[in-house]
Scaffold this motif. Sequence first.
Motif, short mmCIF file in Angstrom:
data_model
loop_
_atom_site.label_atom_id
_atom_site.label_comp_id
_atom_site.label_asym_id
_atom_site.label_seq_id
_atom_site.Cartn_x
_atom_site.Cartn_y
_atom_site.Cartn_z
N SER A 149 33.60 39.33 22.97
CA SER A 149 32.29 39.96 23.12
C SER A 149 31.75 39.90 24.55
O SER A 149 30.59 40.22 24.77
N SER A 150 32.57 39.48 25.50
CA SER A 150 32.10 39.42 26.89
C SER A 150 31.89 40.82 27.45
O SER A 150 32.34 41.81 26.88
N GLU A 151 31.17 40.91 28.57
CA GLU A 151 30.93 42.15 29.32
C GLU A 151 30.21 43.21 28.46
O GLU A 151 30.38 44.41 28.67
N GLY A 152 29.40 42.74 27.49
CA GLY A 152 28.58 43.66 26.72
C GLY A 152 29.25 44.27 25.51
O GLY A 152 28.66 45.12 24.85
N LYS A 153 30.49 43.85 25.17
CA LYS A 153 31.17 44.43 24.01
C LYS A 153 30.54 43.90 22.71
O LYS A 153 29.97 42.82 22.67
N ASN A 154 30.71 44.69 21.66
CA ASN A 154 30.07 44.44 20.38
C ASN A 154 31.02 43.67 19.47
O ASN A 154 31.85 44.25 18.77
N GLY A 155 30.89 42.34 19.46
CA GLY A 155 31.69 41.50 18.56
C GLY A 155 33.08 41.22 19.07
O GLY A 155 33.55 41.81 20.05
N GLY A 176 31.48 54.69 18.79
CA GLY A 176 30.42 54.36 19.73
C GLY A 176 30.16 55.52 20.67
O GLY A 176 30.92 56.48 20.73
N ASN A 177 29.07 55.36 21.41
CA ASN A 177 28.73 56.38 22.42
C ASN A 177 27.84 55.73 23.46
O ASN A 177 26.81 55.15 23.13
N GLY A 178 28.26 55.80 24.72
CA GLY A 178 27.46 55.22 25.80
C GLY A 178 27.47 53.72 25.76
O GLY A 178 28.51 53.08 25.93
N PHE A 179 26.30 53.09 25.49
CA PHE A 179 26.20 51.64 25.43
C PHE A 179 25.96 51.15 24.00
O PHE A 179 25.59 50.00 23.80
N THR A 180 26.17 52.05 23.04
CA THR A 180 25.90 51.71 21.64
C THR A 180 27.18 51.81 20.82
O THR A 180 27.94 52.77 20.96
#
Length: 779
Positions: A149-155, A176-180
């Motif tokens: 989950s480092s560098e902003g990744k989701n889980g 996903g799309n963009g930062f979501t």
Amino acid sequence: MKRIFKIVVLSFFALLGTRASAQIGFPYCETFQTPGTQANTVFGGNARLTEGVLRLTSNQNDQRGYVYIDVPFPSTYGLKVEFEYFSYGGTGLFLADGISMFLFDGDAPNFSPGGFGGSLGYAQRGNEPGLANAYLGIGFDEFGGFGVSSEGKNGGFSVVDGNGRTPNSIVLRGPGNGFTGYPFVVGRKTTSTGNDGLTPGGQFEISSGGGGSTRVTDPMQVGYRRVNMELQPDPDGIGFFITLSMVVTTQPGLPRQVTIFDRPYDFPAPKNLKIGFAASTGGYNNYHEIRNLKVEVSADDALQDPLGVDFTDFASCAGQENQFYITDEDVMLPNENSVIRCIQFYESLEDIEAESVDVCSQARCLEQNRVLILPQGVFKASDQAGGFTFFPNEEYIDDEVTVYYTITDSYGKSSKGNAMTLEIKESPKPINLLISGENEIIEQFDICKGETIVLEGKGSEVYQRYEWRKDGILIEGANQPVFSVQEEGEYEIIGYNRKNCPAISNKVRVNLPDYPVLAVDSPVVGCTPGQTVDLTSQISGYDPTRYDYQLSGMGLTLVNDQLKAVKVSGLYELRVKLKSLDCYSDPISLEVFIQEKELTINFDFEVQGTGIKDDASGGIFPDDVIQFTDRSDDRAENWEWDFGDGSSSTDQNPTHVFGKKGNFEVKLVITDKYGCQKIFTKTLSITRSYRLMVPTGFTPTKEENKTFLPKFKGLVQFELLVFNTWGELIFKTSDLETEGWDGTLEGRLQDAGIFVYRIEGIATDGEKVSESGKFRLIR
């Protein structure tokens, strides 16, 4: 089925062009072992073809490469993907970063990869957004950054190593799309066992080797890797059932199949998908390469072959190219969301049966089947799916020709073959489009707004009916050989003979006047009294060979070169027309102004507040403030001073200090409100850098003239020495503010007599000053 040939016209091609942009298709095969790739295979970053593979990264730090297939694949029946990857030759034990395979919305307008590094071009990474409109991403992760989950990744994995990574892992991330989005769905650590690992005995490393290792292409050799991924439509829910397996070789001669994932993927899919790959390196590196990519339908047993139709009544016209189009509605396309992908021609049914059934042969409309040359003429498939042309030879007029065709749909399924029979009809003799009453063919004609021109179609044929087209569009109700035109556009007439074959005329372009832009800066000025002004020099692109120009006003009407010598001030209107027409453009207003009285210019100068302006009146010194006074015409509105020493001013009456000796050419330029200018120059001379005046005597016993004090100007250093007649120094000062010698020595007033002075100094411009003489003390 009765068919009517379609004439090649612009509106028809517009229809085809709309259709072409929607083509989709299975299967898609790309070996990456040829000098080039298909046009729809798009490279980015460091990706390049080399040595029979697609190299996404070299074994260098901070590389990022990607490729995607710009062909949308329908998701309805799922898909199967197969490819080999090669990961080798990197630095040290920690090879980085890895390879990803991804799917994204095939109908999205733009492609943008995700963050690289540990995000492998799929997920977000800090300030880098993830892959645009992403649906699924699988990371073959060497370094271990994709499954955390480092560098902003989701889980990510619940258990990581001491460095916060999960090296040698295969990870599945969601949409996903963009930062979501881009959630961690599942992962397998390929060198481990247990819940996050593989079954005992199935372990292998993502890379086939570190520094010094080479590409392994033989399945029997240690280090070989091939991926098989299948998305089967989930009958019990949304999304797919995903199966990911790999052929890996960890012992010589023993390739084995290892299942990585076999589970639901519960995310609804877009209607169409596109596929791509990415790879990256960071502070550690590796070669990352792929080859032998094959993308095809998963639920192939659910697909059916399209059903063609035997066409028996196509009509064609000899000696010209006839355009035809088989639409999706003409045939049966049983597979959901399917369209015609291509049409191919054969001379016989036997030729169709002999065609290769290799899945990758189906992936292309084979060039050898797009053109069929027969004695009767040439069949040619167009680039617009079901479109094709037939050019029949004239010696076969009134004959028929039969060929066979197949249609292939967007899933790579082809019809078994059907016949089409075309009758070859006689084409009419040419028809010419002319201006009525004239015999010369022209390409274009100019008319004025509201004017009418009559066009006429003439030929030696007896035409049964006529059609008129403007800019390629049928003009409803225009069915006679003549047509009255008032609108600009490109016109043509089509004459049909008794066989219903067309003769298409030449095109005539009818133009309403395209007037040049008249943009004249107003007013147009003549600065010399009695001067004429050249208005044509102000008209951009002035061209009297093509246009007529007219200037009206002040009781005058001037045309063309008469505008070169306008001599009356006043308000005018200017307009223009084509020489071939009588209609002028809308006029523009402008003013002509010619000076009636010439501007006058002069100026004075003096040392500020003194009246001194030259040596005769006292001399000008470098540090004097010079006051300049404008004596010019009252019509002046702008002043530009050049003092001749690199300085300038825009004040009307400026002051200036020159700071040095010399002769300075002072120039004044005045400008009035019409932009007319006058120039005047005077010379200002600064000949002295200092002034020194020494008195011949003084009277220390009286109130006036009671000290010996030389007067000076322009000195920055000053020393005064006084001597008696025996040469003895009796007074000395270097004070610029001194009050002078009061006539005493050690407090005693000296006797009357002659004394000697010497002055040493430095002027403001650095000149050395030295002067001596006698003076008298008077008692």
